[in-house]
Design an enzyme around this catalytic site. Structure first.
Site, PDB file in Angstrom:
ATOM      1  N   ARG A  58     -43.540 -64.450  20.367  1.00 52.25           N
ATOM      2  CA  ARG A  58     -42.372 -64.391  19.484  1.00 52.25           C
ATOM      3  C   ARG A  58     -42.385 -65.498  18.438  1.00 52.25           C
ATOM      4  O   ARG A  58     -41.780 -65.379  17.383  1.00 52.25           O
ATOM      5  CB  ARG A  58     -41.077 -64.518  20.307  1.00 52.25           C
ATOM      6  CG  ARG A  58     -40.811 -63.361  21.253  1.00 52.25           C
ATOM      7  CD  ARG A  58     -39.358 -63.401  21.696  1.00 52.25           C
ATOM      8  NE  ARG A  58     -39.076 -62.606  22.880  1.00 52.25           N
ATOM      9  CZ  ARG A  58     -38.790 -61.302  22.878  1.00 52.25           C
ATOM     10  NH1 ARG A  58     -38.791 -60.641  21.737  1.00 52.25           N
ATOM     11  NH2 ARG A  58     -38.526 -60.665  23.989  1.00 52.25           N
ATOM     12  N   ASP A  83     -38.469 -48.034  16.238  1.00 55.36           N
ATOM     13  CA  ASP A  83     -39.663 -47.314  16.690  1.00 55.36           C
ATOM     14  C   ASP A  83     -39.239 -45.876  17.008  1.00 55.36           C
ATOM     15  O   ASP A  83     -39.108 -45.057  16.102  1.00 55.36           O
ATOM     16  CB  ASP A  83     -40.229 -48.083  17.896  1.00 55.36           C
ATOM     17  CG  ASP A  83     -41.541 -47.530  18.421  1.00 55.36           C
ATOM     18  OD1 ASP A  83     -42.204 -46.772  17.710  1.00 55.36           O
ATOM     19  OD2 ASP A  83     -41.909 -47.860  19.573  1.00 55.36           O
TER      20      ASP A  83
END
Ligand code: IMP
Ligand code: MG
Length: 186
Positions: free
Chosen positions: A172, A110
């Site tokens: 997740r 990111d």
């Protein structure tokens, strides 16, 4: 990126499926093939960052037929749940990285702050070579001068969950990569 609706039980939280299971599996096989070609006759040490890499890593390494060693580093950013804060190492490598050909695996690139810190730490261990593989990247948010050698998919600047990626440690286990509804995190 063509999106599809999420399964019924997730419609309150997940806006859409950005990358489905089949698409992920096909891309993981391609990444593994690229890695195999580049690491032939090298002393491959896969270093994966906990915890978001787990499903991706499990699929990736089972598609690599070269001999390899596997180790983990723990790194957490303590901020709020969508904006990164200070980085803390929570687990150190157990295996020797010196003179090994290291493939560093992370879930998503990111801003690049995580990989920057981890690469600096690994470089100090004097591996013979160091390459990076990320399942996803968000190009628009980069603040560090970092590029990954292997990238699964580019995703838009939106918060994504599933296939290892979490929001507040949830999601997740989703088998696909989905866009989280803004009302969940705002
Ligand atoms: P960076 O240090 O800004 O490159 O961020 C990397 C870390 O932020 C990743 O390892 C993830 O844990 C987290 N992250 C960044 N974007 C997302 C996202 O969209 N969903 C879930 N986690 C994310
Ligand atoms: Mg995370």
């Amino acid at each position: 990126m063509a999106t599809t609706p999420p399964p019924e039980h997730l419609r309150e939280e997940v806006e859409s499926v950005l990358i489905g299971e089949k698409e992920i599996a096909a891309r993981v096989r391609e990444l593994a093939a690229d890695i195999e070609r580049d690491f032939i006759e090298q002393d491959l040490l896969v270093v994966a960052l906990l915890t978001g890499t787990v499903p991706f890593l499990a699929d990736l390494i089972r598609n690599i037929t070269l001999p390899l060693r596997l180790d983990f580093m723990g790194v957490s950013s303590y901020g709020n749940n969508t904006a990164p804060g200070e980085l803390v190492f929570t687990k150190e490598l157990k295996l020797e990285a010196r003179n090994r050909d290291v493939l560093l695996v992370d879930d998503i690139l990111d801003t690049g702050k995580t990989l920057r810190a981890v690469i600096d730490k690994l470089d100090a261990l004097q591996p013979r070579s160091l390459r990076t593989c990320v399942m996803l990247e968000k190009k628009s948010r980069r603040s560090e001068k970092i590029t990954a050698d292997y990238v699964g998919f580019d995703v838009p600047d939106t918060f994504v969950v599933g296939y290892g990626l979490d929001y507040a440690e949830k999601y997740r286990n989703l088998p696909f990569i989905g866009e989280l509804k803004p009302e969940v995190y705002s």
